[in-house]
Write a protein that holds these residues in place. Structure first.
Motif, mmCIF file in Angstrom:
data_model
loop_
_atom_site.group_PDB
_atom_site.id
_atom_site.type_symbol
_atom_site.label_atom_id
_atom_site.label_comp_id
_atom_site.label_asym_id
_atom_site.label_seq_id
_atom_site.Cartn_x
_atom_site.Cartn_y
_atom_site.Cartn_z
ATOM 1 N N LEU A 220 19.720 71.224 47.702
ATOM 2 C CA LEU A 220 20.106 70.394 48.837
ATOM 3 C C LEU A 220 20.979 71.174 49.821
ATOM 4 O O LEU A 220 20.883 70.965 51.039
ATOM 5 N N SER A 221 21.804 72.075 49.325
ATOM 6 C CA SER A 221 22.627 72.897 50.209
ATOM 7 C C SER A 221 21.757 73.795 51.082
ATOM 8 O O SER A 221 21.989 73.938 52.284
ATOM 9 N N VAL A 222 20.740 74.415 50.463
ATOM 10 C CA VAL A 222 19.810 75.249 51.227
ATOM 11 C C VAL A 222 19.059 74.402 52.248
ATOM 12 O O VAL A 222 18.836 74.836 53.392
ATOM 13 N N LEU A 223 18.687 73.190 51.854
ATOM 14 C CA LEU A 223 17.998 72.287 52.783
ATOM 15 C C LEU A 223 18.891 71.933 53.964
ATOM 16 O O LEU A 223 18.430 71.891 55.116
ATOM 17 N N VAL A 250 23.503 63.669 63.613
ATOM 18 C CA VAL A 250 24.158 62.629 62.818
ATOM 19 C C VAL A 250 23.478 62.486 61.455
ATOM 20 O O VAL A 250 24.143 62.394 60.410
ATOM 21 N N VAL A 251 22.149 62.490 61.443
ATOM 22 C CA VAL A 251 21.397 62.376 60.184
ATOM 23 C C VAL A 251 21.667 63.581 59.289
ATOM 24 O O VAL A 251 21.829 63.446 58.066
ATOM 25 N N ALA A 252 21.737 64.779 59.897
ATOM 26 C CA ALA A 252 22.015 65.996 59.116
ATOM 27 C C ALA A 252 23.376 65.906 58.443
ATOM 28 O O ALA A 252 23.549 66.338 57.293
ATOM 29 N N PHE A 253 24.354 65.338 59.142
ATOM 30 C CA PHE A 253 25.686 65.208 58.549
ATOM 31 C C PHE A 253 25.677 64.220 57.387
ATOM 32 O O PHE A 253 26.370 64.436 56.384
ATOM 33 N N LEU A 254 24.906 63.141 57.503
ATOM 34 C CA LEU A 254 24.797 62.190 56.393
ATOM 35 C C LEU A 254 24.208 62.868 55.161
ATOM 36 O O LEU A 254 24.647 62.622 54.036
ATOM 37 N N LEU A 255 23.216 63.745 55.374
ATOM 38 C CA LEU A 255 22.651 64.504 54.263
ATOM 39 C C LEU A 255 23.697 65.440 53.667
ATOM 40 O O LEU A 255 23.768 65.627 52.444
ATOM 41 N N LEU A 256 24.531 66.009 54.531
ATOM 42 C CA LEU A 256 25.616 66.882 54.064
ATOM 43 C C LEU A 256 26.578 66.108 53.167
ATOM 44 O O LEU A 256 27.012 66.617 52.120
ATOM 45 N N LEU A 257 26.922 64.882 53.568
ATOM 46 C CA LEU A 257 27.828 64.068 52.749
ATOM 47 C C LEU A 257 27.203 63.713 51.409
ATOM 48 O O LEU A 257 27.887 63.701 50.377
ATOM 49 N N ILE A 258 25.905 63.408 51.426
ATOM 50 C CA ILE A 258 25.215 63.110 50.171
ATOM 51 C C ILE A 258 25.292 64.303 49.236
ATOM 52 O O ILE A 258 25.529 64.176 48.029
ATOM 53 N N ASN A 259 25.107 65.488 49.792
ATOM 54 C CA ASN A 259 25.177 66.705 48.987
ATOM 55 C C ASN A 259 26.585 66.930 48.444
ATOM 56 O O ASN A 259 26.769 67.324 47.283
ATOM 57 N N PHE A 260 27.587 66.658 49.262
ATOM 58 C CA PHE A 260 28.976 66.885 48.851
ATOM 59 C C PHE A 260 29.426 65.897 47.792
ATOM 60 O O PHE A 260 30.028 66.273 46.774
#
Length: 272
Positions: A220-223, A250-260
């Motif tokens: 997910l980090s690579v994604l 905004v969507v990319a940041f939500l994915l970042l939070l999911i990963n974190f």
């Protein structure tokens, strides 16, 4: 930690007061309240710094290993970035929105147990791993600001399209500036996160016995890096509407939070 717990508790109390004052300023545009909120925020950052340093001295390593420590450090980064933005650009609404995230992150850390010092092995305190986590947190801070700039862009775009000439509209920077700020933050965040991933992989190859490259957090980090890199490419080509790019951000940041925060799906981040 008990000796300095009062610093942590006082920080949360003053941080809550600062966010409430900023919210009042957001609703009524009160300069006196704004200055009071900013003053409290400076105190909050100083207290966070004191607590962070005390933890480093007491534990004997840079405290960014456990989830409690990383959440606290992430909040510290957000407060520091918001103070810097306020000093150089005077964007009050950005400070308010940034510290909503920072306060929520700090409150989340309050509900996590503090890992005993003896439970943190020497493997986890290697300089390579500490650098990996620190770079990741700074990249998250840059991506947080980028997301807020994009959200402000979408808000202003909607208000202009609906011809809603409110005092809030006058407090927002121009669309071009908001888009430019978001671009610069992503330009900072992508190389930091990429370097963080590379260092994490190197550390993993050195100390982890099992294969980890297909671990959910690694994938997910690579994604996330790929999505932000593609965003930068589309921004460079200038072939996509700025509103679409803002929504993408905004969507990319939500994915970042999911990963974190989705740490329970990872097989080798269990020390958190």
């Amino acid at each position: 930690m008990a000796e300095v717990r009062w610093i942590y508790d006082l920080t949360i109390f003053l941080y809550a007061a600062s966010v409430l004052f900023y919210f009042n300023d957001f609703l009524q545009s009160n300069r006196k309240v704004n200055r009071l909120a900013f003053g409290l925020l400076v105190v909050v950052w100083a207290l966070q710094t004191a607590f962070f340093v005390s933890q480093a001295v007491m534990k004997g390593y840079f405290p960014v290993i456990t989830l409690f420590e990383t959440l606290f450090f992430y909040s510290w980064v957000l407060v520091g970035l918001s103070l810097a933005i306020h000093y150089f650009f005077r964007i009050d609404l950005l400070v308010f929105f940034t510290n909503i995230i920072g306060f929520v992150v700090l409150v989340m850390s309050m509900f996590l147990p503090e890992t005993p010092i003896e439970a943190v092995s020497s493997i986890l305190t290697s300089e390579l791993l500490l650098t990996h986590v620190t770079l990741a947190m700074f990249s998250y801070g840059a991506f947080s600001l980028s997301m807020i700039f994009s959200a402000m862009y979408l808000l202003q775009h909607k208000m202009l399209k609906g011809r809603r000439w409110s005092p809030l509209l006058r407090r927002l920077p121009s669309l071009d500036k908001l888009e430019g700020y978001a671009y610069r933050m992503n330009m900072l965040g992508v190389p930091m996160l990429l370097l963080s991933i590379v260092l994490g992989i190197i550390w993993g190859k050195m100390v982890l016995p099992e294969k980890f490259l297909l671990d959910s957090k690694v994938v997910l980090s690579v994604l996330v890096v790929a999505i932000y890199s593609l965003w930068l490419y589309q921004r460079y080509r200038d072939t996509m509407q700025m509103r679409r790019l803002a929504q993408w951000n905004v969507v990319a940041f939500l994915l970042l939070l999911i990963n974190f925060l989705g740490f329970t799906t990872s097989t080798f981040h269990d020390w958190w």
